[in-house]
Design an enzyme around this catalytic site. Structure first.
Site, short mmCIF file in Angstrom:
data_model
loop_
_atom_site.label_atom_id
_atom_site.label_comp_id
_atom_site.label_asym_id
_atom_site.label_seq_id
_atom_site.Cartn_x
_atom_site.Cartn_y
_atom_site.Cartn_z
N GLN A 1 -1.31 -44.25 67.74
CA GLN A 1 -2.29 -45.19 67.95
C GLN A 1 -2.48 -45.00 69.80
O GLN A 1 -1.70 -44.80 70.31
CB GLN A 1 -2.04 -46.67 67.76
N SER B 1 5.53 -42.80 67.39
CA SER B 1 5.16 -44.18 66.42
C SER B 1 4.50 -43.97 64.96
O SER B 1 5.11 -43.17 64.41
CB SER B 1 4.32 -44.88 67.46
N LEU B 2 3.26 -44.28 65.07
CA LEU B 2 2.49 -43.91 63.61
C LEU B 2 2.63 -42.67 63.18
O LEU B 2 2.71 -42.13 61.94
CB LEU B 2 1.11 -44.27 63.66
N ARG C 1 2.08 -51.29 57.11
CA ARG C 1 2.74 -51.16 58.43
C ARG C 1 1.36 -51.87 59.39
O ARG C 1 1.87 -52.70 60.33
CB ARG C 1 2.97 -49.90 58.85
N HIS D 1 7.24 -52.27 68.76
CA HIS D 1 8.23 -51.61 69.35
C HIS D 1 9.19 -52.60 70.23
O HIS D 1 9.78 -52.23 71.26
CB HIS D 1 8.11 -50.43 70.01
N GLN E 1 12.28 -48.23 63.70
CA GLN E 1 11.16 -47.93 64.64
C GLN E 1 10.13 -49.27 64.86
O GLN E 1 9.65 -49.31 66.20
CB GLN E 1 10.44 -46.88 63.97
#
Length: 292
Positions: free
Chosen positions: A11, A89-90, A114, A189, A238
């Site tokens: 993102q 991340s993603l 998510r 996070h 994560q």
């Protein structure tokens, strides 16, 4: 042969018009149809829409997953494959799909849930620091409650995450060349995502992961592994754990990687790799024109 890593952005890398030269290809229509059934809306339409919609977490994450997955598929159809994969991340979900840990639909279903959980986790704040004293920042993070290091991107760029008051306190006390508050709905996070992580762990428990076809460097632990259950556990971690991208870059160098290919919109990750490991060759693939 050159040792290659594929990396997938998360993102923040999205851009209106991304995937435009993919969406008209007959070969991708089955996946786009599957995506529309899972999501209830058209990825191609959202990618061509205004920036406000595409920048909303509910849309950003599925769109990035679909575009990056389709690009990775086309590379594989050409007979290209990596020695190692990683995602920011993603982007870690695309890395898992590229390594055949799960199929396209399973990955997108996980990404959809998510995105929903993260979008609903309101009340937090994130801020990026560029050009700062790391020792000073780490000391203030240690001394301040309700704020953590969320993304350790490079020696010169990190993101902190926590309550708005705690983030503001760090901003007021740590000198930096530039500080940018991120336009996000929650403290991603960080421990503030604990409830979302618990719910997501229950969802992951119902999904079968396969052994990865090549090693994956996870955000919370960049030690390469192909073990399915370990990869699943790292996904749970994560949600609340730090994205250790600087260490991921160092691990790529330790693994003897000679070229990094960033698959997806933008050049954020190759920029971060260059800052940490200047000797690695870089390539960016954000469109079909760059695949062929």
């Amino acid at each position: 042969m050159t040792k290659i890593a594929w990396v997938f952005p998360g993102q923040g890398s999205q851009a209106v018009g991304m995937g435009a030269d993919l969406f008209d290809l007959p070969a991708v229509q089955p996946q786009l149809d599957v995506a529309e059934k899972i999501l209830g809306w058209s990825v191609s339409d959202v990618c061509q829409s205004d920036d406000d919609q595409l920048s909303c977490t509910l849309y950003t994450q599925p769109c990035l997953y679909v575009v990056e997955s389709l690009l990775a598929e086309h590379l594989k159809k050409q007979g290209r494959s990596p020695d190692v994969v990683a995602g920011h991340s993603l982007g870690e979900y695309v890395a898992l799909y590229a390594a055949e840990v799960f199929d396209f639909a399973t990955g997108l279903t996980l990404v959809k849930r998510r995105a929903e959980l993260m979008n609903n986790a309101a009340g937090g704040q994130m801020a990026a620091f560029i050009g700062f004293d790391r020792e000073q920042l780490e000391q203030h993070l240690q001394d301040t409650e309700n704020v953590v290091l969320a993304n350790d991107n490079s020696s010169a760029q990190v993101v902190i995450s926590g309550t708005p008051a705690a983030v503001d306190q760090i901003i007021a006390n740590v000198k930096a060349k530039r500080v940018v508050k991120l336009n996000v709905s929650g403290a991603f996070h960080s421990p503030m995502m604990a409830n979302a992580a618990t719910e997501f762990e229950d969802i992951l428990a119902t999904v079968n992961f396969l052994e990865a076809q090549f090693p994956i460097l996870s955000n919370v632990d960049p030690t390469p592994t192909t073990q399915s259950e370990l990869l699943k556990q790292r996904l749970v971690q994560q949600m609340t754990g730090s994205v250790r991208w600087r260490e991921t870059c160092l691990q790529l160098s330790q693994q003897g990687i000679e070229q990094v290919i960033e698959i997806g919109p933008g050049k954020v990750l190759t920029g971060l790799v260059k800052r940490t490991c200047s000797n690695i060759a870089l390539e960016n693939i954000s469109s079909m024109a760059q695949v062929s």
